[in-house]
Scaffold this active site. Structure first.
Site, PDB file in Angstrom:
ATOM      1  N   GLU A 103      10.943   3.606  -7.903  1.00  0.00           N
ATOM      2  CA  GLU A 103       9.702   4.254  -7.459  1.00  0.00           C
ATOM      3  C   GLU A 103       9.698   4.433  -5.946  1.00  0.00           C
ATOM      4  O   GLU A 103      10.378   3.692  -5.224  1.00  0.00           O
ATOM      5  CB  GLU A 103       8.499   3.380  -7.851  1.00  0.00           C
ATOM      6  CG  GLU A 103       7.638   3.950  -8.949  1.00  0.00           C
ATOM      7  CD  GLU A 103       6.847   5.205  -8.575  1.00  0.00           C
ATOM      8  OE1 GLU A 103       7.254   5.976  -7.687  1.00  0.00           O
ATOM      9  OE2 GLU A 103       5.798   5.401  -9.210  1.00  0.00           O
ATOM     10  N   ASP A 104       8.919   5.392  -5.478  1.00  0.00           N
ATOM     11  CA  ASP A 104       8.770   5.560  -4.035  1.00  0.00           C
ATOM     12  C   ASP A 104       7.827   4.508  -3.456  1.00  0.00           C
ATOM     13  O   ASP A 104       8.102   3.901  -2.438  1.00  0.00           O
ATOM     14  CB  ASP A 104       8.289   6.976  -3.682  1.00  0.00           C
ATOM     15  CG  ASP A 104       7.024   7.403  -4.427  1.00  0.00           C
ATOM     16  OD1 ASP A 104       6.555   6.671  -5.322  1.00  0.00           O
ATOM     17  OD2 ASP A 104       6.510   8.500  -4.135  1.00  0.00           O
ATOM     18  N   ASP A 107       1.126   1.410  -5.144  1.00  0.00           N
ATOM     19  CA  ASP A 107      -0.157   1.353  -4.433  1.00  0.00           C
ATOM     20  C   ASP A 107      -1.120   0.545  -5.306  1.00  0.00           C
ATOM     21  O   ASP A 107      -1.150  -0.678  -5.240  1.00  0.00           O
ATOM     22  CB  ASP A 107      -0.610   2.803  -4.196  1.00  0.00           C
ATOM     23  CG  ASP A 107      -1.905   2.905  -3.404  1.00  0.00           C
ATOM     24  OD1 ASP A 107      -2.570   1.888  -3.191  1.00  0.00           O
ATOM     25  OD2 ASP A 107      -2.261   4.016  -2.989  1.00  0.00           O
ATOM     26  N   PHE A 156      -2.404   5.267   3.930  1.00  0.00           N
ATOM     27  CA  PHE A 156      -1.606   6.360   3.366  1.00  0.00           C
ATOM     28  C   PHE A 156      -0.365   6.648   4.219  1.00  0.00           C
ATOM     29  O   PHE A 156      -0.446   6.731   5.443  1.00  0.00           O
ATOM     30  CB  PHE A 156      -2.480   7.615   3.281  1.00  0.00           C
ATOM     31  CG  PHE A 156      -1.904   8.693   2.425  1.00  0.00           C
ATOM     32  CD1 PHE A 156      -1.936   8.586   1.043  1.00  0.00           C
ATOM     33  CD2 PHE A 156      -1.331   9.816   2.991  1.00  0.00           C
ATOM     34  CE1 PHE A 156      -1.401   9.579   0.242  1.00  0.00           C
ATOM     35  CE2 PHE A 156      -0.799  10.813   2.209  1.00  0.00           C
ATOM     36  CZ  PHE A 156      -0.840  10.703   0.826  1.00  0.00           C
ATOM     37  N   ARG A 169       7.663  15.643   2.372  1.00  0.00           N
ATOM     38  CA  ARG A 169       8.673  14.869   1.632  1.00  0.00           C
ATOM     39  C   ARG A 169      10.020  14.880   2.353  1.00  0.00           C
ATOM     40  O   ARG A 169      10.828  13.970   2.196  1.00  0.00           O
ATOM     41  CB  ARG A 169       8.883  15.458   0.231  1.00  0.00           C
ATOM     42  CG  ARG A 169       7.686  15.303  -0.692  1.00  0.00           C
ATOM     43  CD  ARG A 169       8.108  15.638  -2.121  1.00  0.00           C
ATOM     44  NE  ARG A 169       6.991  15.890  -3.007  1.00  0.00           N
ATOM     45  CZ  ARG A 169       6.293  14.951  -3.641  1.00  0.00           C
ATOM     46  NH1 ARG A 169       6.571  13.685  -3.456  1.00  0.00           N
ATOM     47  NH2 ARG A 169       5.304  15.271  -4.439  1.00  0.00           N
TER      48      ARG A 169
HETATM   49  P1  IMP Z   1      -0.275   3.837  -7.945  1.00  0.00           P
HETATM   50  O1  IMP Z   1      -0.333   4.202  -9.396  1.00  0.00           O
HETATM   51  O2  IMP Z   1      -1.652   3.768  -7.314  1.00  0.00           O
HETATM   52  O3  IMP Z   1       0.529   2.589  -7.665  1.00  0.00           O
HETATM   53  O4  IMP Z   1       0.380   5.028  -7.183  1.00  0.00           O
HETATM   54  C1  IMP Z   1       1.639   5.408  -7.432  1.00  0.00           C
HETATM   55  C2  IMP Z   1       1.968   6.813  -6.957  1.00  0.00           C
HETATM   56  O5  IMP Z   1       0.988   7.384  -6.076  1.00  0.00           O
HETATM   57  C3  IMP Z   1       3.227   6.742  -6.157  1.00  0.00           C
HETATM   58  O6  IMP Z   1       4.338   6.868  -6.996  1.00  0.00           O
HETATM   59  C4  IMP Z   1       3.078   7.902  -5.206  1.00  0.00           C
HETATM   60  O7  IMP Z   1       3.572   9.074  -5.814  1.00  0.00           O
HETATM   61  C5  IMP Z   1       1.592   8.021  -4.984  1.00  0.00           C
HETATM   62  N1  IMP Z   1       1.195   7.322  -3.736  1.00  0.00           N
HETATM   63  C6  IMP Z   1       0.608   6.108  -3.620  1.00  0.00           C
HETATM   64  N2  IMP Z   1       0.386   5.772  -2.355  1.00  0.00           N
HETATM   65  C7  IMP Z   1       0.860   6.798  -1.605  1.00  0.00           C
HETATM   66  C8  IMP Z   1       0.963   7.037  -0.183  1.00  0.00           C
HETATM   67  O8  IMP Z   1       0.557   6.233   0.685  1.00  0.00           O
HETATM   68  N3  IMP Z   1       1.534   8.220   0.171  1.00  0.00           N
HETATM   69  C9  IMP Z   1       1.989   9.131  -0.712  1.00  0.00           C
HETATM   70  N4  IMP Z   1       1.936   8.945  -2.036  1.00  0.00           N
HETATM   71  C10 IMP Z   1       1.381   7.787  -2.487  1.00  0.00           C
HETATM   72 MG    MG Z   2       5.531   8.421  -7.269  1.00  0.00          MG
END
Ligand code: IMP
Ligand code: MG
Length: 183
Positions: A103-104, A107, A156, A169
């Site tokens: 994963e990138d 969050d 963010f 990106r």
């Molecule tokens: P989560 O489900 O809230 O953990 O979010 C996961 C996805 O949201 C990541 O795989 C990202 O694609 C996107 N994301 C979460 N935080 C950020 C950020 O700070 N910048 C850009 N994309 C984010």
């Molecule tokens: Mg993602």
């Protein structure tokens, strides 16, 4: 301080491409050691993880395979919608395989919880998680994250695969939303 503007908002440099490269070399070494003698499948989560996945896989010494899946949750905003949908399913057979989800960023952890449950339902031999960035103070997970590039604050971030409304990106460095939005 290096600053950039994306979609009308200011971001400050958080980590340089050199720092990123160094960290990924060491993660690659660690993963190579852990998976010695096996053929893991790196499962990348599109779109954000594709750059990290490409760099991480090339630091992996042994034999490996790859696949991708794509989820949606954020839309074009900076806050999660809380809904996770599959936009592209993976095609590999995961039954009996060693899977490493790539994963990138984690969050809220909603996406990773969803992916983990989905992959576990396919009976892999093992499942580990590698994330480039980890907002640990936001995530509330009841499972471990095995490989973390960097733990970062809850703000963010963009660059190195991570987007703001699909922009940024391609940046080699990672930037964080600026607390000072004056130009
Ligand atoms: P989560 O489900 O809230 O953990 O979010 C996961 C996805 O949201 C990541 O795989 C990202 O694609 C996107 N994301 C979460 N935080 C950020 C950020 O700070 N910048 C850009 N994309 C984010
Ligand atoms: Mg993602």
């Amino acid at each position: 301080m290096k600053r950039i503007n994306v979609n009308g908002e200011w971001f400050d440099l958080l980590m340089s491409d050199e720092q990123i490269r160094e960290r990924i070399v060491s993660l690659g070494r660690e993963i190579s050691k852990d998976y010695e003698g096996t053929t893991p499948i790196f499962m990348g989560v599109l779109n954000g993880a594709y750059i990290f996945m490409a760099d991480l896989m090339r630091e992996f010494d042994g034999e490996c395979e790859m696949d991708f899946m794509k989820l949606s949750s954020y839309g074009d905003r900076k806050i999660s919608s809380g809904n996770v949908n599959i936009l592209k399913d993976f095609s590999a057979h995961l039954d009996g395989r060693d899977v490493i989800v790539v994963e990138d960023i984690i969050d809220s952890g909603l996406s990773m919880t969803f992916i983990r449950n989905l992959i576990l339902s396919h009976n892999p031999k093992s499942l580990k998680i590698a994330t480039f960035l980890y907002k640990k103070e936001v995530s509330n997970l009841d499972f471990p994250i095995d490989y973390v590039g960097f733990e970062i604050p809850k703000w963010f971030v963009i660059g190195y695969g991570l987007d703001y409304a699909q922009k940024a990106r391609n940046l080699k460095d990672v930037y964080i939303i600026s607390q000072n939005q004056n130009p």
